[in-house]
Design an enzyme around this catalytic site. Sequence first.
Site, PDB file in Angstrom:
ATOM      1  CG  ASP A   1      34.070  34.360  15.594  1.00 59.48           C
ATOM      2  OD1 ASP A   1      34.233  33.987  16.764  1.00 59.48           O
ATOM      3  OD2 ASP A   1      34.482  35.458  15.149  1.00 59.48           O
TER       4      ASP A   1
ATOM      5  CG  ASN B   1      30.781  43.331  24.770  1.00 62.05           C
ATOM      6  OD1 ASN B   1      29.603  43.605  24.942  1.00 62.05           O
ATOM      7  ND2 ASN B   1      31.209  42.093  24.711  1.00 62.05           N
TER       8      ASN B   1
ATOM      9  CG  HIS C   1      29.867  44.134  29.187  1.00 64.31           C
ATOM     10  ND1 HIS C   1      30.545  43.161  28.498  1.00 64.31           N
ATOM     11  CD2 HIS C   1      30.815  44.858  29.839  1.00 64.31           C
ATOM     12  CE1 HIS C   1      31.832  43.263  28.738  1.00 64.31           C
ATOM     13  NE2 HIS C   1      32.034  44.288  29.545  1.00 64.31           N
TER      14      HIS C   1
ATOM     15  CG  ASP D   1      24.387  40.946  27.777  1.00 62.13           C
ATOM     16  OD1 ASP D   1      25.402  40.391  27.320  1.00 62.13           O
ATOM     17  OD2 ASP D   1      24.230  41.204  28.986  1.00 62.13           O
TER      18      ASP D   1
ATOM     19  CG  ASP E   1      32.262  36.374  19.334  1.00 57.41           C
ATOM     20  OD1 ASP E   1      32.810  35.377  19.852  1.00 57.41           O
ATOM     21  OD2 ASP E   1      32.854  37.181  18.610  1.00 57.41           O
TER      22      ASP E   1
END
Length: 869
Positions: free
Chosen positions: A494, A502, A507, A511, A537
Amino acid sequence: MQRDSGFTDEANPPSGDDVSRLLKRVDRLRRLAGKYKRAEVVRDALLQITHIATEVSSPEDFYAGVHAHLKSLIAADNFFIATYNHRTGRLEIPFFADEKDPHPSEMFPEEDLHQILMRGITGYVFRQGETALCGQADFERLEAQGDIVSLGSASHQWLGVPIRYQERTTGVLVVQTYKSEVNYGLTEIELMEFISHHISGVMERLRHQEQLEQSIDQRTRELSEAYDKLKQEVYERRRAERLQKSLFEIAELSASGLEQPDFYQRLHSILSHLIPASNCYIALIDAQENALHFPFYVSQLGTEAPKRRPMTDGLTEYLLSRRRPLLLDQKDIQELMARGDIYAHTPQLNNTQKMHQWIGVPLFIGDEVKGALTIYSLSMTQNYQMRDLELLTFVSQHIGTAIERKQHAESLRRSYEQLEEKVAERTRALAELNGELEQEILRRKEVEQKLIHDAKHDTLTGLPNRAMFTERLAQAVRHVRRHGRDQFALLFIDLDRFKQINDTLGHLEGDRFLIETARRLSACVREIDTLGRIGGDEFVVLLDDINSPRDAEEVAERILSALSVPFILGDSLFQSGASIGIAVSGTGFKDTAQSILRDADAAMYQAKARGKGCYVVFDAKGRAERHQEHQDEALLRDALIHEQLYLQVMPVVCQQQEQTSAYALSLGWEHPRGHALGGLELATLAERCNLSLELDRYLLRQLADPVPDWLDGAELHLCLSSAHLKHKHALRGLKNMVKETHCAAKQLWLFFDEAAVVQDTQSHIAGFEALGKLGVQFGLSGYGNGFSSFKSLTLMPVKALRLASAGEDAGQEKMRLLTASAVAAMSLGLKVIAAQNGSADTQRALTSAGVTLFQTHEATRLNALASCS
């Protein structure tokens, strides 16, 4: 790729105009989504229609396929297509489906179909070349104007769309409905016009294809006729040669002194050179016993010869009774049985099920029928003709006629040359067609492979997705079950601070961060391992064939090291990290892909609880604790539903005045296992089970009825979850419940955890402002752990602080921190409350620092309020 936190920033609540614009935008997006969905359905239907055009062998099959897919788009149970035949200059109906009326040619059998259509609404659309949507009133108007003549049953609505190709009308596409609840509109018109425009090219292509196939069939027939003629000439010549040779052999056989079995064997050998006779038998009549016996019998099935039997109603007896040669196929035999001519009384003698064709010739001795010579085929590739029947008849009578030899060598040579040229031309055409087909097949295979890949891989990183990774993990579990000494490990990763990326960078940078993370993770594992992305994630690694859990720990350390290197996002460096949970396969049969994934997920959360940037190996104890947590969560949910919690009070005592200054209210719960939970312990369980809001609402409902007299007017301290302040709906619910309490607003002191306030200060300030209008007071609980600065206290309407519990074994550093925090808070004019359950040294230090308010740890249960919810 952003994980939904479930919270909304309340610092700047949207205005009414903003909400109105958002609602309009949502409505517009819904309409667009409906249009896109409709476009997707239309696209799929058109793709299916195009696919049908490449698969069907005739236009009729294509129109039927169009109807089948059109019904999925609009109500088209009543549907037909009228096309214009350019060769005849007439309208035709290649496809017609109507639930009420029959085909127009059946309704008007004595009239010409073209004239019928041209008089009606179909001919009107064909002449005008424009779409027509007509109801009953429109029909009556057009009929009154003399434009059309009413044909067939009255419909509720009729929609006709011209099919056009290269600026000319080539047909009409029609749907109609008799149901009043079905109405066509602009959407159906656009859809029908779009489909008609699309299928017009397909129809034209089918027409050209049909013409091409007709041309090819014509040429093929010419080649076939030439080939058949040549083959017939060759066959007749060889047949004549074989027949002449066989006649001499039969003549010699007739004059020979062979025994009967040898005679029949030799006769069968001669027959086999003239006609396929792998299945043959001879039946003779015993006139004295009126029975049949079979002196010769041979079959490809290897069955034994039939036994002597009385004359019955078998197939051989049927031949003998007719006294003439017969050539029957399986259909003829079935018809004879259906009429009862054969095997009606002796079905056990029927062995004709596998026969394809059957030839029987009566054997005449003198003028009487004395037996039968029979051959039959079991394969559909072996077909007997009438000339075979004639040949067998000739052989059976031991006479022969010569077959005229009419073939000429030059004719034969020319026929061969022409045949070779035609075959070569046809071969080249087939080769070109095969090349095109191979290219199409290759393209479809590539598309299929891409669809399969996309279904099993993450679109952003290209890694296996949850479905594919779970499949790989299940294979690993099955492998370990079969090979007990093998072992694998699962790493659940994680990423830290992904939400912050973000929120702050957008975003697109999020990415890029995920793609770079996938690249770094790939460099940390072997080729035989499987790296996948199963969430926003969340990454997982399947380490196949490890020697010990230490191998998994080494990979986890490499991953943490790789992810600790700063990421270049935008114009700056960004520091991230990860929390890793490790689960190692066991030796039993209880492990499943889901259980191992849950174990690794649980270990990952343990790593996050330890401060992130580390890894934790899951053990059986952790699994038992998680199972216990799930049980406690279910029990607590049940207790909330059935209102099994009770209200308890803990006094806040002023030591200087030796009197109670306030009361801290909380909930208590008698756990089914026999121990009581309350205060911080119950709140911790509720937070772990995501039930904090439900627990607080339960507490506030206890105050909806009058409180005891000794609580009336006193300060009531309630410790609530900060989740109430992070979402507008939760905040609205908290305000309503505060209003519904039977206490004065100034009595209520709402305490929120200091750590949560620091994590989202803006939401808490906005929440304090909204709740402050009700007149309630605010405080922070758990203060003194060093989370917030003193400056931040001046920015919030906080009037009281509840110090964090020091515990019995608190060290000097903890005591000094609490004491300093208390002194600083009191210097700002804040009320400071300490827990009385700490050590005596801690209590003396706080008292010396000026703290006078202490909350006792002994709770009083208020049964009277327990039923007031």
